[in-house]
Write a protein that holds these residues in place. Structure first.
Motif, mmCIF file in Angstrom:
data_model
loop_
_atom_site.group_PDB
_atom_site.id
_atom_site.type_symbol
_atom_site.label_atom_id
_atom_site.label_comp_id
_atom_site.label_asym_id
_atom_site.label_seq_id
_atom_site.Cartn_x
_atom_site.Cartn_y
_atom_site.Cartn_z
ATOM 1 N N ALA A 126 0.860 -1.190 0.000
ATOM 2 C CA ALA A 126 0.000 0.000 0.000
ATOM 3 C C ALA A 126 0.892 1.235 0.000
ATOM 4 O O ALA A 126 1.873 1.308 0.738
ATOM 5 N N GLN A 127 0.557 2.222 -0.840
ATOM 6 C CA GLN A 127 1.377 3.428 -0.860
ATOM 7 C C GLN A 127 1.176 4.241 0.404
ATOM 8 O O GLN A 127 0.181 4.074 1.114
ATOM 9 N N LEU A 128 2.153 5.075 0.712
ATOM 10 C CA LEU A 128 2.038 5.938 1.880
ATOM 11 C C LEU A 128 0.760 6.746 1.792
ATOM 12 O O LEU A 128 0.427 7.295 0.746
ATOM 13 N N TRP A 129 0.046 6.845 2.913
ATOM 14 C CA TRP A 129 -1.146 7.692 2.922
ATOM 15 C C TRP A 129 -0.789 9.012 3.606
ATOM 16 O O TRP A 129 0.334 9.244 4.022
ATOM 17 N N ARG A 130 -1.771 9.899 3.707
ATOM 18 C CA ARG A 130 -1.498 11.293 4.082
ATOM 19 C C ARG A 130 -0.726 11.432 5.386
ATOM 20 O O ARG A 130 0.200 12.239 5.477
ATOM 21 N N ASP A 131 -1.095 10.672 6.429
ATOM 22 C CA ASP A 131 -0.390 10.793 7.703
ATOM 23 C C ASP A 131 1.059 10.338 7.578
ATOM 24 O O ASP A 131 1.966 10.912 8.197
ATOM 25 N N GLU A 132 1.277 9.299 6.799
ATOM 26 C CA GLU A 132 2.646 8.819 6.599
ATOM 27 C C GLU A 132 3.465 9.804 5.766
ATOM 28 O O GLU A 132 4.680 9.921 5.951
#
Length: 474
Positions: free
Chosen positions: A27-33
């Protein structure tokens, strides 16, 4: 081979490690990451400045990740690996705590159940502080039990150090101390004087941690308006959804709650520590969250191991094979959520923001001299960070950024006051807009939109959750 031939933590550690490492970087990095990446890749001085502006509560965690990135790089897998290892350690310590409180079999089942929860994978595969807070919460509780039953300066010092680390990593996790205080008072019989001595010894151990964390609390409190402006006040219905939120599966969360309730009934008075470690942080955060914006279910991930300890006790009523079968059932019930969280970390799962897909579109067709513009610029979607992470040096010039986030000590750039002047001399612009927009330029308000309407739209592409348009000068 007899089960007890191995230490109680071995099987939970191996299982958790296998589960959390599976698909770690898929899974690609999401906003918090992306916020973690942005903060952790800054020089230390700029990172400290950021903590003073917007994200003090996460500052110590960012500093840890900064050091890790220096060693391991900033790939998706590298950024998430510390969380996977922390959850693995938490599983092992959960087993040890369960064994200490209720026997070997309860500890083993607790650790195995924790390993198969979708939430263990979700937060063990996220570059955020929740996995580390979970590890430290269980470690602090285990040290408290050891220090209370075999008092010694070294044990209390170790407890104090872990509590301080817990507060620095995740301020909300300090609500666990309420459960610790109640247990210290009630664990063993004794008169008022004896209980006061026990409580005084515990308070003396906690005091250094309070002194270390206090400045962070003051700083974070002043930033709450910006940091949590998206959070609604807590409502009674939120409590019903909490188990599903922290376990990342409504069905598995319901099963865990049912087992934990049975385990608490079976343990009786001995359920005070694990039961309090679940209920008191939850109640405290809910009450606080009904007054100020604080109620975020993932902030309570650290209570899950204690629920698993209680559930492990409930499972000991059956022989080991049927008890393990219940753990396997929990794993099977969570498989759809396990698969979904490895596709995206967004919630709901259908709300994926495909930063990687947008970056690929730009990378395939960019030319020297191209510029890039984002709308909205100041949202929690972090469109600019997402494109910057995936494009690196190939990112077109951020033509409207008058001051970048690093210089501002912030997570967002400041945009120029006269967009038309800033776009002068630019022939091609990549416009990245949140959501699916048939006419992406129309989605841009004010002077910024007026300036972009001097360009014509050449192509529009729509990766999931975004619209990417190539504009050229008329």
């Amino acid at each position: 081979m007899r089960v007890r031939a191995w230490p109680v933590w071995v099987a939970p550690v191996l299982l958790t490690l296998a589960v959390t490492l599976t698909g770690l970087g898929r899974a690609q990095l999401w906003r918090d990451e992306l916020a973690t990446w942005s903060a952790a890749t800054r020089p230390v001085g700029d990172l400290v400045r950021l903590a003073g502006t917007i994200d003090a509560a996460s500052g110590p965690y960012y500093l840890l990740v900064h050091g890790w990135v220096e060693l391991a790089g900033d790939s998706t897998t590298a950024l998430r690996l510390p969380s996977a290892l922390a959850m693995t350690g938490a599983a092992g310590l959960t087993a040890v705590l369960g064994a200490r409180l209720a026997g070997f079999r309860a500890g083993l089942l607790a650790g195995l159940l924790f390993a198969v929860l979708p939430g263990t994978s979700r937060y063990g595969q996220e570059a955020r502080p929740y996995a580390l807070a979970t590890l430290l919460a269980v470690a602090a509780t285990l040290l408290l039990v050891a220090a209370s039953r075999r008092p010694g300066a070294a044990r209390w010092v170790a407890y104090a150090l872990v509590v301080a680390a817990l507060g620095l990593v995740h301020l909300v996790a300090l609500t666990l101390l309420a459960a610790h205080a109640v247990w210290v008072l009630a664990d063993r019989p004794g008169g008022a004087a004896e209980r006061a001595r026990r409580l005084g010894r515990w308070a003396l151990a906690v005091l250094p941690a309070a002194l270390v964390v206090a400045p962070l609390v003051v700083l974070a409190r002043g930033q709450r308006g910006r940091q949590l402006d998206w959070v609604d006040a807590a409502r009674p219905g939120d409590l019903a959804a909490l188990a599903g939120g922290v376990t990342q599966s409504g069905v598995v969360g319901g099963l865990l709650v049912g087992l934990a309730a049975l385990g608490a009934a079976r343990l009786g008075r001995r359920a005070l520590l694990p039961g309090g470690a679940v209920l008191l942080p939850m109640v405290m955060l809910f009450v606080a969250g009904s007054l100020v914006p604080l109620w975020v279910p993932r902030y309570l991930v650290f209570v899950v191991p204690f629920g698993c300890v209680l559930a492990g006790v409930a499972l000991t009523v059956a022989p080991l094979p049927p008890a393990v079968a219940v753990v396997v059932l929990a794993g099977l019930l969570g498989l759809p959520d396990q698969a979904a969280l490895r596709r995206t970390h967004e919630w709901p799962r259908g709300a994926t923001v495909d930063y990687r897909g947008a970056a690929r579109i730009v990378a395939d067709e960019r030319r020297p001299g191209d510029a890039i513009v984002y709308e909205p610029r100041d949202s929690w979607l972090f469109l600019d960070l997402g494109l910057a992470y995936h494009l690196g040096d190939r990112l077109p010039r951020d033509v409207l950024a008058s001051e970048d986030p690093v210089r501002r000590g912030d997570l967002w750039a400041a945009e120029c006051a006269r967009p038309a002047a800033c776009l002068a001399g630019v022939d091609r612009v990549w416009l990245v807009v949140a959501g699916r927009r048939a006419d992406p330029v129309a989605a841009v308000p004010g002077a910024k939109g007026d300036a972009l309407r001097t360009f014509r739209v050449q192509r529009v592409r729509q990766p999931h959750g975004l619209t990417v348009a190539l504009l050229s000068r008329r």
